[in-house]
Motif scaffolding. Structure first.
Motif, PDB file in Angstrom:
ATOM      1  N   ARG A   8       0.803  -1.234   0.000  1.00 45.06           N
ATOM      2  CA  ARG A   8       0.000   0.000   0.000  1.00 45.06           C
ATOM      3  C   ARG A   8       0.836   1.284   0.000  1.00 45.06           C
ATOM      4  O   ARG A   8       0.394   2.330   0.446  1.00 45.06           O
ATOM      5  N   ARG A   9       2.050   1.204  -0.502  1.00 41.03           N
ATOM      6  CA  ARG A   9       2.892   2.392  -0.608  1.00 41.03           C
ATOM      7  C   ARG A   9       3.345   2.543  -2.055  1.00 41.03           C
ATOM      8  O   ARG A   9       3.685   1.565  -2.710  1.00 41.03           O
ATOM      9  N   LEU A  10       3.350   3.783  -2.523  1.00 42.19           N
ATOM     10  CA  LEU A  10       3.774   4.087  -3.883  1.00 42.19           C
ATOM     11  C   LEU A  10       5.283   4.311  -3.917  1.00 42.19           C
ATOM     12  O   LEU A  10       5.826   5.074  -3.123  1.00 42.19           O
ATOM     13  N   TYR A  11       5.944   3.628  -4.838  1.00 44.09           N
ATOM     14  CA  TYR A  11       7.380   3.799  -5.057  1.00 44.09           C
ATOM     15  C   TYR A  11       7.587   4.315  -6.475  1.00 44.09           C
ATOM     16  O   TYR A  11       6.891   3.912  -7.401  1.00 44.09           O
ATOM     17  N   TYR A  12       8.565   5.177  -6.633  1.00 48.65           N
ATOM     18  CA  TYR A  12       8.847   5.751  -7.944  1.00 48.65           C
ATOM     19  C   TYR A  12      10.048   5.106  -8.620  1.00 48.65           C
ATOM     20  O   TYR A  12      10.157   5.135  -9.837  1.00 48.65           O
ATOM     21  N   THR A  13      10.964   4.527  -7.819  1.00 47.56           N
ATOM     22  CA  THR A  13      12.156   3.901  -8.388  1.00 47.56           C
ATOM     23  C   THR A  13      12.556   2.685  -7.549  1.00 47.56           C
ATOM     24  O   THR A  13      12.227   2.611  -6.359  1.00 47.56           O
ATOM     25  N   PRO A  14      13.305   1.768  -8.140  1.00 49.87           N
ATOM     26  CA  PRO A  14      13.853   0.656  -7.370  1.00 49.87           C
ATOM     27  C   PRO A  14      14.821   1.126  -6.278  1.00 49.87           C
ATOM     28  O   PRO A  14      14.958   0.469  -5.251  1.00 49.87           O
ATOM     29  N   ILE A  15      15.466   2.261  -6.497  1.00 51.71           N
ATOM     30  CA  ILE A  15      16.376   2.815  -5.483  1.00 51.71           C
ATOM     31  C   ILE A  15      15.595   3.157  -4.227  1.00 51.71           C
ATOM     32  O   ILE A  15      16.007   2.820  -3.106  1.00 51.71           O
ATOM     33  N   GLU A  16      14.486   3.814  -4.387  1.00 54.71           N
ATOM     34  CA  GLU A  16      13.633   4.163  -3.254  1.00 54.71           C
ATOM     35  C   GLU A  16      13.177   2.900  -2.519  1.00 54.71           C
ATOM     36  O   GLU A  16      13.162   2.846  -1.288  1.00 54.71           O
ATOM     37  N   PHE A  17      12.837   1.862  -3.278  1.00 55.92           N
ATOM     38  CA  PHE A  17      12.400   0.596  -2.684  1.00 55.92           C
ATOM     39  C   PHE A  17      13.545  -0.048  -1.890  1.00 55.92           C
ATOM     40  O   PHE A  17      13.352  -0.529  -0.776  1.00 55.92           O
ATOM     41  N   ALA A  18      14.744  -0.042  -2.457  1.00 56.26           N
ATOM     42  CA  ALA A  18      15.910  -0.610  -1.765  1.00 56.26           C
ATOM     43  C   ALA A  18      16.221   0.162  -0.487  1.00 56.26           C
ATOM     44  O   ALA A  18      16.503  -0.431   0.561  1.00 56.26           O
ATOM     45  N   LEU A  19      16.139   1.481  -0.558  1.00 55.12           N
ATOM     46  CA  LEU A  19      16.435   2.299   0.625  1.00 55.12           C
ATOM     47  C   LEU A  19      15.398   2.112   1.716  1.00 55.12           C
ATOM     48  O   LEU A  19      15.700   2.288   2.900  1.00 55.12           O
ATOM     49  N   LYS A  20      14.184   1.727   1.350  1.00 55.44           N
ATOM     50  CA  LYS A  20      13.178   1.398   2.361  1.00 55.44           C
ATOM     51  C   LYS A  20      13.645   0.201   3.190  1.00 55.44           C
ATOM     52  O   LYS A  20      13.342   0.088   4.371  1.00 55.44           O
ATOM     53  N   HIS A  21      14.422  -0.679   2.573  1.00 59.06           N
ATOM     54  CA  HIS A  21      14.930  -1.868   3.253  1.00 59.06           C
ATOM     55  C   HIS A  21      16.191  -1.591   4.069  1.00 59.06           C
ATOM     56  O   HIS A  21      16.340  -2.107   5.172  1.00 59.06           O
ATOM     57  N   ILE A  22      17.129  -0.813   3.511  1.00 53.78           N
ATOM     58  CA  ILE A  22      18.425  -0.642   4.181  1.00 53.78           C
ATOM     59  C   ILE A  22      18.777   0.806   4.498  1.00 53.78           C
ATOM     60  O   ILE A  22      19.846   1.074   5.039  1.00 53.78           O
ATOM     61  N   GLY A  23      17.889   1.743   4.158  1.00 50.80           N
ATOM     62  CA  GLY A  23      18.189   3.152   4.361  1.00 50.80           C
ATOM     63  C   GLY A  23      17.979   3.601   5.793  1.00 50.80           C
ATOM     64  O   GLY A  23      17.555   2.845   6.660  1.00 50.80           O
ATOM     65  N   GLY A  24      18.292   4.850   6.034  1.00 60.90           N
ATOM     66  CA  GLY A  24      18.170   5.419   7.366  1.00 60.90           C
ATOM     67  C   GLY A  24      19.523   5.455   8.059  1.00 60.90           C
ATOM     68  O   GLY A  24      20.534   5.003   7.525  1.00 60.90           O
ATOM     69  N   THR A  25      19.517   5.960   9.252  1.00 56.95           N
ATOM     70  CA  THR A  25      20.763   6.152   9.999  1.00 56.95           C
ATOM     71  C   THR A  25      21.361   4.843  10.484  1.00 56.95           C
ATOM     72  O   THR A  25      22.583   4.690  10.508  1.00 56.95           O
ATOM     73  N   TRP A  26      20.549   3.880  10.865  1.00 54.45           N
ATOM     74  CA  TRP A  26      21.052   2.736  11.622  1.00 54.45           C
ATOM     75  C   TRP A  26      21.051   1.393  10.908  1.00 54.45           C
ATOM     76  O   TRP A  26      21.782   0.481  11.306  1.00 54.45           O
TER      77      TRP A  26
END
Length: 116
Positions: A8-26
């Motif tokens: 239920r979330r809109l993604y614009y690129t595979p990069i954005e999708f990947a960063l949802k998995h491993i992105g952020g500070t920690w």
């Protein structure tokens, strides 16, 4: 590039999708520290001193939900819990290494020294 929905979330690129998995500070620092061997919560906390217990717990749960980390309960009089990378989590290590090298290069350009 076509947009897509997942959970239920809109993604614009595979990069954005990947960063949802491993992105952020920690998330990347946690994954990086688990690449060698399984670690207990206290070992991760000691190795990442600025993370709070609540944030470490939250990030480990997210990484577990995404299938990047597995939580192993070890039997005993006092049950112990260890965290380790899954095969999926191991595939993130080269990506993190590339980002780290890029970051070091940017730091070097800016004259920022990093203790090796």
């Amino acid at each position: 590039m076509p947009e897509f929905f997942h959970d239920r979330r809109l993604y614009y690129t595979p990069i954005e999708f990947a960063l949802k998995h491993i992105g952020g500070t920690w998330k990347m620092p946690i994954l990086w520290r688990l690449q060698g061997e399984a670690q207990r919560f206290s070992e991760l906390k000691k190795d990442i001193p600025h993370i709070t217990d609540k944030m470490l717990t939250s990030q480990l749960r997210e990484l577990e939900t995404k299938g990047l980390v597995k939580r192993i309960v070890l039997p005993g009089t006092t049950p112990r819990v260890e965290y380790s990378l899954t095969d999926k989590g191991k595939t993130a290590i080269p990506v993190i290494e590339t980002i780290m090298k890029y970051g070091f290069g940017l730091m070097q350009e800016e004259g920022i020294e990093w203790p090796h």
